[in-house]
Enzyme design. Structure first.
Site, PDB file in Angstrom:
ATOM      1  N   HIS A  91       0.820  -1.213   0.000  1.00 21.17           N
ATOM      2  CA  HIS A  91       0.000   0.000   0.000  1.00 21.17           C
ATOM      3  C   HIS A  91       0.855   1.266   0.000  1.00 21.17           C
ATOM      4  O   HIS A  91       1.994   1.272   0.483  1.00 21.17           O
ATOM      5  CB  HIS A  91      -0.933   0.001   1.198  1.00 21.17           C
ATOM      6  CG  HIS A  91      -2.047  -0.998   1.069  1.00 21.17           C
ATOM      7  ND1 HIS A  91      -3.103  -1.053   1.934  1.00 21.17           N
ATOM      8  CD2 HIS A  91      -2.272  -1.980   0.157  1.00 21.17           C
ATOM      9  CE1 HIS A  91      -3.927  -2.012   1.569  1.00 21.17           C
ATOM     10  NE2 HIS A  91      -3.438  -2.600   0.495  1.00 21.17           N
ATOM     11  N   GLU A  93       0.699   3.988   1.730  1.00 20.28           N
ATOM     12  CA  GLU A  93       1.094   4.468   3.052  1.00 20.28           C
ATOM     13  C   GLU A  93       2.316   3.713   3.563  1.00 20.28           C
ATOM     14  O   GLU A  93       3.237   4.309   4.133  1.00 20.28           O
ATOM     15  CB  GLU A  93      -0.056   4.292   4.059  1.00 20.28           C
ATOM     16  CG  GLU A  93      -1.330   5.006   3.676  1.00 20.28           C
ATOM     17  CD  GLU A  93      -2.299   4.162   2.858  1.00 20.28           C
ATOM     18  OE1 GLU A  93      -3.507   4.350   3.023  1.00 20.28           O
ATOM     19  OE2 GLU A  93      -1.851   3.321   2.046  1.00 20.28           O
ATOM     20  N   CYS A 116      -6.692   1.866   4.852  1.00 19.05           N
ATOM     21  CA  CYS A 116      -7.314   0.614   5.312  1.00 19.05           C
ATOM     22  C   CYS A 116      -6.950   0.424   6.794  1.00 19.05           C
ATOM     23  O   CYS A 116      -6.046   1.094   7.313  1.00 19.05           O
ATOM     24  CB  CYS A 116      -6.831  -0.559   4.466  1.00 19.05           C
ATOM     25  SG  CYS A 116      -5.134  -1.076   4.813  1.00 19.05           S
ATOM     26  N   CYS A 119      -3.176  -0.186   7.374  1.00 17.00           N
ATOM     27  CA  CYS A 119      -2.351   1.014   7.190  1.00 17.00           C
ATOM     28  C   CYS A 119      -2.569   2.014   8.318  1.00 17.00           C
ATOM     29  O   CYS A 119      -1.629   2.688   8.744  1.00 17.00           O
ATOM     30  CB  CYS A 119      -2.630   1.653   5.832  1.00 17.00           C
ATOM     31  SG  CYS A 119      -1.925   0.716   4.458  1.00 17.00           S
TER      32      CYS A 119
END
Length: 148
Positions: A91, A93, A116, A119
């Site tokens: 991801h 992040e 999410c 994260c």
């Protein structure tokens, strides 16, 4: 002479940069960009994609990238290898956290989409105190709260 000049707020400015970072994303389903900021200075950027040197979604290597949102919803089962919804991407992040040039304590994360749950936990564990995306913000303890 033209009219008054408008200057974006800091949140608008850094979200604009996150949108530019998302253009590098290697996902066919969702392109996400993230920018980590401390004291109004960018310390890292990240976008979603496979680990460096690994085949990515744009090359057809992601099972999830072959499926529609009707087949696998946005947050549905992307971390279980072998499942139809498995995703090879890291991801945005997390990529930003991995490539941060300094300590992330006290940072704000500007992200093109809501983070999410995984994260959110990673950002909080890294000392990020605020997350901002186009339609929302999480501060402090709400960053790791279970409700969105």
């Amino acid at each position: 002479m033209s009219g008054p000049v408008t200057v974006p707020t800091w949140d608008e400015y850094f979200l604009g940069i996150a949108r530019a970072v998302a253009a590098r994303a290697k996902c066919v389903r969702r392109r996400v960009g993230a920018v980590l900021v401390v004291d109004r200075r960018i310390i890292a950027t990240g976008y979603n994609g496979a680990a460096p040197g690994r085949p990515d979604c744009l090359e057809g290597a992601c099972p999830r990238g072959q499926l529609s949102y009707d087949q696998v919803p946005g947050l549905g089962d992307y971390d279980r290898p072998g499942s139809p919804g498995f995703c090879v991407a890291i991801h945005a992040e997390l990529n930003a956290l991995l490539f941060a040039t300094r300590d992330t304590a006290g940072a704000t994360a500007y992200i093109t989409d809501p983070p999410c749950p995984g994260c959110r936990k990673a950002l909080a564990a890294a000392g990020v105190v605020r997350a901002v995306w186009p339609d929302g913000t999480l501060d402090g303890d709400s960053l790791v709260a279970w409700e969105s």
